[in-house]
Design an enzyme around this catalytic site. Structure first.
Site, PDB file in Angstrom:
ATOM      1  N   LYS A  25       0.554  -1.202  -0.099  1.00  0.00           N
ATOM      2  CA  LYS A  25       0.080   0.079   0.005  1.00  0.00           C
ATOM      3  C   LYS A  25       0.796   1.394   0.005  1.00  0.00           C
ATOM      4  CE  LYS A  25      -3.310   2.386   3.042  1.00  0.00           C
ATOM      5  NZ  LYS A  25      -4.312   2.356   3.893  1.00  0.00           N
ATOM      6  N   GLU A  71       7.404  -5.803   0.940  1.00  0.00           N
ATOM      7  CA  GLU A  71       6.308  -5.568   1.900  1.00  0.00           C
ATOM      8  C   GLU A  71       5.232  -6.736   1.650  1.00  0.00           C
ATOM      9  OE1 GLU A  71       5.420  -3.502   4.388  1.00  0.00           O
ATOM     10  OE2 GLU A  71       6.769  -1.756   3.908  1.00  0.00           O
ATOM     11  N   LYS A  96      -2.202  -1.344  -3.829  1.00  0.00           N
ATOM     12  CA  LYS A  96      -3.163   0.000  -3.803  1.00  0.00           C
ATOM     13  C   LYS A  96      -2.239   1.239  -3.804  1.00  0.00           C
ATOM     14  CE  LYS A  96      -5.900   2.054  -0.118  1.00  0.00           C
ATOM     15  NZ  LYS A  96      -6.224   2.203   1.101  1.00  0.00           N
TER      16      LYS A  96
HETATM   17  C1  PBG Z   1      -6.582   3.815   5.458  1.00  0.00           C
HETATM   18  C2  PBG Z   1      -7.188   3.331   4.324  1.00  0.00           C
HETATM   19  C3  PBG Z   1      -7.173   4.237   3.288  1.00  0.00           C
HETATM   20  C4  PBG Z   1      -7.732   3.743   2.456  1.00  0.00           C
HETATM   21  C5  PBG Z   1      -8.289   2.595   2.677  1.00  0.00           C
HETATM   22  N1  PBG Z   1      -7.839   2.492   3.902  1.00  0.00           N
HETATM   23  C6  PBG Z   1      -6.506   5.771   3.174  1.00  0.00           C
HETATM   24  C7  PBG Z   1      -5.511   6.185   4.006  1.00  0.00           C
HETATM   25  O1  PBG Z   1      -4.341   5.369   3.913  1.00  0.00           O
HETATM   26  O2  PBG Z   1      -5.506   7.088   4.238  1.00  0.00           O
HETATM   27  C8  PBG Z   1      -7.915   4.140   0.851  1.00  0.00           C
HETATM   28  C9  PBG Z   1      -8.973   3.922   0.102  1.00  0.00           C
HETATM   29  C10 PBG Z   1      -9.348   4.979  -1.107  1.00  0.00           C
HETATM   30  O3  PBG Z   1      -8.709   5.910  -1.520  1.00  0.00           O
HETATM   31  O4  PBG Z   1     -10.114   4.409  -1.988  1.00  0.00           O
HETATM   32  N2  PBG Z   1      -6.277   2.817   6.558  1.00  0.00           N
HETATM   33 ZN    ZN Z   2      -5.333   3.678   8.331  1.00  0.00          ZN
END
Ligand code: PBG
Ligand code: ZN
Length: 327
Positions: free
Chosen positions: A198, A236, A251
């Site tokens: 991520k 990761e 992601k």
């Molecule tokens: C936070 C989280 C995020 C998303 C899913 N879980 C955003 C972040 O890291 O601030 C993003 C999902 C999206 O943008 O559709 N744990």
């Molecule tokens: Zn978070």
């Protein structure tokens, strides 16, 4: 015989039937997971301005909204909770057994037994500082202290009926900590989909509006992966696989197709791609200005993810599968 005019590549593109026969099929609805935002109470339906077509819903409204989505054959949902205040330094509302997500997990399992129900496991929507973990006195995210809270949260989701828990905090060791807690409590059958690769991305803006989860100070670059470092991003996912993840994730999705392809070569686990809120908003904004056809853009983006090696499509388009993606 190796070139034109004997070879004419247009032959196999001449008709829709030929193109379909020789090409990659769009993934069916069963490959899609719809991310949803859950609030407590009843009869609540709040628009999210940066995500047209997506809402913060109370449990009863979510069930209503899910009925036609399930009918389209969508594979699963991914639940995010949005608390009404009650945020604290440790994000303790994340593991309250009667919080919105835990309640919704129970009711969705009851109403839609065929749906795969996945829950996001993180603290950022529940902490008063907005970070994904607890902070040290110096204001740094405390990795190891956070693990216990993530494990507690995952366990409360498993108890409420989640088929799969999905940790997204990007703490080192979070997969092992959660797997250990689940197994220790007898939840050996609960799956674990790690947000394994991520990235610290500028594409999460609309989601942070929906979740009211933006960090109050600083940013997430100290724990989320760097877009500039492919090797560490792949490590990761490798580490999470070694810690016992059942499904890996990349992601955002569309800006990281190369990462999906590399990960496909590195693992035999299923790979989920999270087509995030900013990617959703981008196509929406283009279509809304009349600069592109929404369905055509969504199909092209989905094919790109499929070609890259995606198995599971986490996508806000899922609730409009028939309209936008049905072949
Ligand atoms: C936070 C989280 C995020 C998303 C899913 N879980 C955003 C972040 O890291 O601030 C993003 C999902 C999206 O943008 O559709 N744990
Ligand atoms: Zn978070």
């Amino acid at each position: 015989m190796n070139g034109f005019p004997a070879v004419r590549l247009r032959r196999l593109r001449a008709t829709e039937a030929l193109r379909r026969m020789t090409g990659l099929a769009l993934p069916g609805p069963e490959k899609f997971v719809w991310p949803v935002f859950v609030v407590s109470g009843r009869k609540r339906r709040e628009e999210i301005s940066a995500m047209p077509g997506q809402y913060r819903l109370s449990g009863d409204e979510l069930l209503r909204e899910l009925a036609p989505v399930v009918k389209q054959g969508i594979g699963g949902v991914l639940l995010f909770g949005v608390p009404d205040g009650g945020k604290d330094a440790r994000g303790s509302a994340a593991f309250h057994p009667k919080a919105a997500v835990q309640q919704a997990l129970r009711s969705i399992r009851r109403e839609f037994p065929e749906l795969v129900v996945i829950s996001d496991v993180c603290l950022c929507a529940y902490t008063n500082h907005g970070h994904c973990g607890v902070l040290t006195k110096a204001g740094e995210v405390d990795n190891d202290a956070t693990l216990k809270l993530l494990a507690k949260t995952a366990l409360s989701h498993a108890e409420a009926g989640a088929h799969i828990v999905a940790p997204s905090a990007m703490m080192d060791g979070q997969v092992a900590a959660i797997r250990g807690a689940l197994d220790g409590a007898g939840f050996t059958a609960t799956g674990l989909m790690s947000y394994s690769t991520k990235f610290a991305s500028a594409m999460y803006g609309p989601f942070r509006e929906a979740e009211q989860s933006a960090p109050k100070s600083g940013d997430r670059r100290g724990y989320q992966a760097s877009a500039a470092d492919l090797r560490t991003a792949l490590r990761e996912s490798a580490l999470d696989e070694a810690e016992g993840a059942d499904i890996l994730m990349v992601k955002p999705a569309l800006f990281y197709l190369d990462v999906i392809t590399r990960l496909r070569q590195q693992t035999k686990l299923p790979i989920a791609a999270y087509n995030v809120s900013g990617e959703y908003a981008m196509l929406h904004a283009t279509a809304a200005r009349g600069w592109g056809d929404l369905s055509a853009m969504v199909r092209e983006a989905t094919l790109a993810l499929a070609r890259a090696g995606t198995d599971i499509f986490i996508s806000y388009w899922a609730n409009r599968y028939e309209e936008l993606l049905k072949p």
